[in-house]
Design an enzyme around this catalytic site. Sequence first.
Site, short mmCIF file in Angstrom:
data_model
loop_
_atom_site.label_atom_id
_atom_site.label_comp_id
_atom_site.label_asym_id
_atom_site.label_seq_id
_atom_site.Cartn_x
_atom_site.Cartn_y
_atom_site.Cartn_z
N ARG A 43 -3.30 -15.09 17.13
CA ARG A 43 -3.61 -15.33 18.53
C ARG A 43 -4.48 -16.56 18.71
NH1 ARG A 43 -4.15 -9.84 21.31
NH2 ARG A 43 -5.24 -10.94 22.93
N LYS A 142 4.68 -2.83 4.07
CA LYS A 142 4.34 -1.37 4.01
C LYS A 142 2.78 -1.09 4.29
CE LYS A 142 2.12 -0.35 0.58
NZ LYS A 142 0.62 -1.30 0.71
N HIS A 172 6.21 -4.85 -2.88
CA HIS A 172 6.28 -5.83 -3.90
C HIS A 172 6.28 -5.48 -5.22
CE1 HIS A 172 1.89 -5.14 -3.77
NE2 HIS A 172 2.02 -5.53 -5.12
N HIS A 234 4.80 2.13 -3.73
CA HIS A 234 4.61 1.61 -5.01
C HIS A 234 4.94 2.63 -6.20
CE1 HIS A 234 3.22 -1.83 -3.00
NE2 HIS A 234 2.07 -1.66 -2.96
C1 BG6 Z 1 -0.87 -3.15 -1.96
C2 BG6 Z 1 -1.96 -2.25 -1.42
O1 BG6 Z 1 0.22 -2.83 -1.46
O2 BG6 Z 1 -1.08 -3.28 -3.30
C3 BG6 Z 1 -3.31 -2.73 -1.90
O3 BG6 Z 1 -2.14 -2.15 0.08
C4 BG6 Z 1 -3.29 -2.84 -3.31
O4 BG6 Z 1 -4.40 -1.85 -1.53
C5 BG6 Z 1 -2.31 -4.08 -3.90
O5 BG6 Z 1 -4.41 -3.77 -3.88
C6 BG6 Z 1 -1.97 -3.82 -5.33
O6 BG6 Z 1 -1.15 -4.98 -5.65
P1 BG6 Z 1 -1.00 -5.51 -7.09
O7 BG6 Z 1 0.18 -6.33 -7.09
O8 BG6 Z 1 -2.43 -6.31 -7.10
O9 BG6 Z 1 -1.18 -4.59 -8.07
#
Ligand code: BG6
Length: 489
Positions: A43, A142, A172, A234
């Site tokens: 925005r 997500k 991810h 995850h």
């Molecule tokens: C994200 C969550 O998907 O994954 C976060 O929304 C979390 O809350 C993060 O901190 C953790 O990812 P990674 O790769 O740092 O373990």
Amino acid sequence: MSFDLVLFGGTGDLAWRKLMPALFQAFRHGSLPEGGRIIGVARDDLSDDAYRELIQSRFKAVEGGKRPSEEEFKEFASMLHYLRMDLSKPADYARLGKLLKGRNADTVVMYLATAPALFTSVVEQIAAAGLNTPATRMVLEKPLGHDLKSNRAINDAVQKVLSENQIFRIDHYLGKPSVQNLFAMRFGNALFEPIWRREHVANIQITIAEDLGVEKRGSFYDQTGALRDMVQNHALQLVCAMGMEPPINSHADAIRDEKLKVLRSLKPWTAEEIGLHAIRGQYGAGTAYGERVPGYRDEPGVDPDSKTETFVALRTEIANWRWAGVPIYIRTGKRLASRDARIEVNFRPAPHAIFRVPAGNANKLVINLQPKDGLELHLLAQPQDKRQRSSGTRMESQLAPVQLDLDFDKRFGGERVGAYERLLLDVIDGRLNLFVRRDEQEEAWRWVEPLLDSWSSDGSPRSYAAGTWGPSASSAMIARDGFAWSEEQ
Ligand code: BG6
């Protein structure tokens, strides 16, 4: 191949923390197709140059070798563009359309990194402006929705305007190098397959621990909680990667078919099961990095009476022929004792003891996701002790735990491709293997929903001090089965 990547939420938290650094790394590694455009959308009223400066200022906070030099940034910045949009205004989508049509790239990636509540309307507006062409690929972050119903509504809206193979639901964790190696270990080697089953495995522990609190995401997190933020996606994807049958080939649908079967086999929750096998916690004040830190309810953006869980520990089972009866423990939380993500496969002890073995020690395979990235195989060995040899008691002597340690960073050297970097490149290339299909996502929501319902109507999370391993009920849950979390073994 030419591409445009439109980043909705171009000045948001995810763009800063993950997407821009990943795109820069891809650029630095020479993996981004040349001549692509990255178009940040938000925005704020910014010119292309002002947006580039903003991104550059954020890169100054990036540590060490991952920070671009002036020269590198200048080159990278020539790909960056900015479009101010009010996402509720059709006229603004028309302006986006003009920008895209001027170039007609082979691939147009629309990355929705905005608040999930906006997804449906953004998708509808994209279609109304005729921007859903065969060249379009849409990335959905997500958590997609906050329950099964809202997840379906978003997926319905997206599938109305795009086909399933244009939709990239990102998780991810599937892009992490260690998860790739879990697939490689299981399906590229025959060694573990015969023992990867109930006859040999005593239990499986999946830990995704974070030492950080909710940082600046208090208001988002307070509406979300650990179950939706980490478990529904995850943690369950890790359960799938660990427990799935070998796919018939490496195509996206072959892999996703097998993951879906795991999700369908997860033991359903009953009220009694929830009481016994689902623990939730919320961090209170405590310590992190040697300093006092506030409790969750005192974090900015969090309701002072919040009942949102920042910790979850669960016990489940994959109810099929391979895994029936093997407990799978999952735990994840914020402000825990350390940042540590791993999968541990604990094998059964030797069936007949001719050696003395230190209590609690049997074979174990650890898949380290972070901060280490590698494999550890825990074995028992005969220590080379001269006194034992001379007294002739060698066979009766006590064995000692030892481990084979494979550190992928050391083994493969160089800079590894990070999760977001890999997944963004996969989207540009149209590879769906590491993305989640609609039916998988629905199954995962279906499984967590009884917990969401029960927790929203009943009780409160147990408190734990920041800097610990969560509420003691989590250890008690696993102890009832005669096991212990690894740091307690
Ligand atoms: C994200 C969550 O998907 O994954 C976060 O929304 C979390 O809350 C993060 O901190 C953790 O990812 P990674 O790769 O740092 O373990």
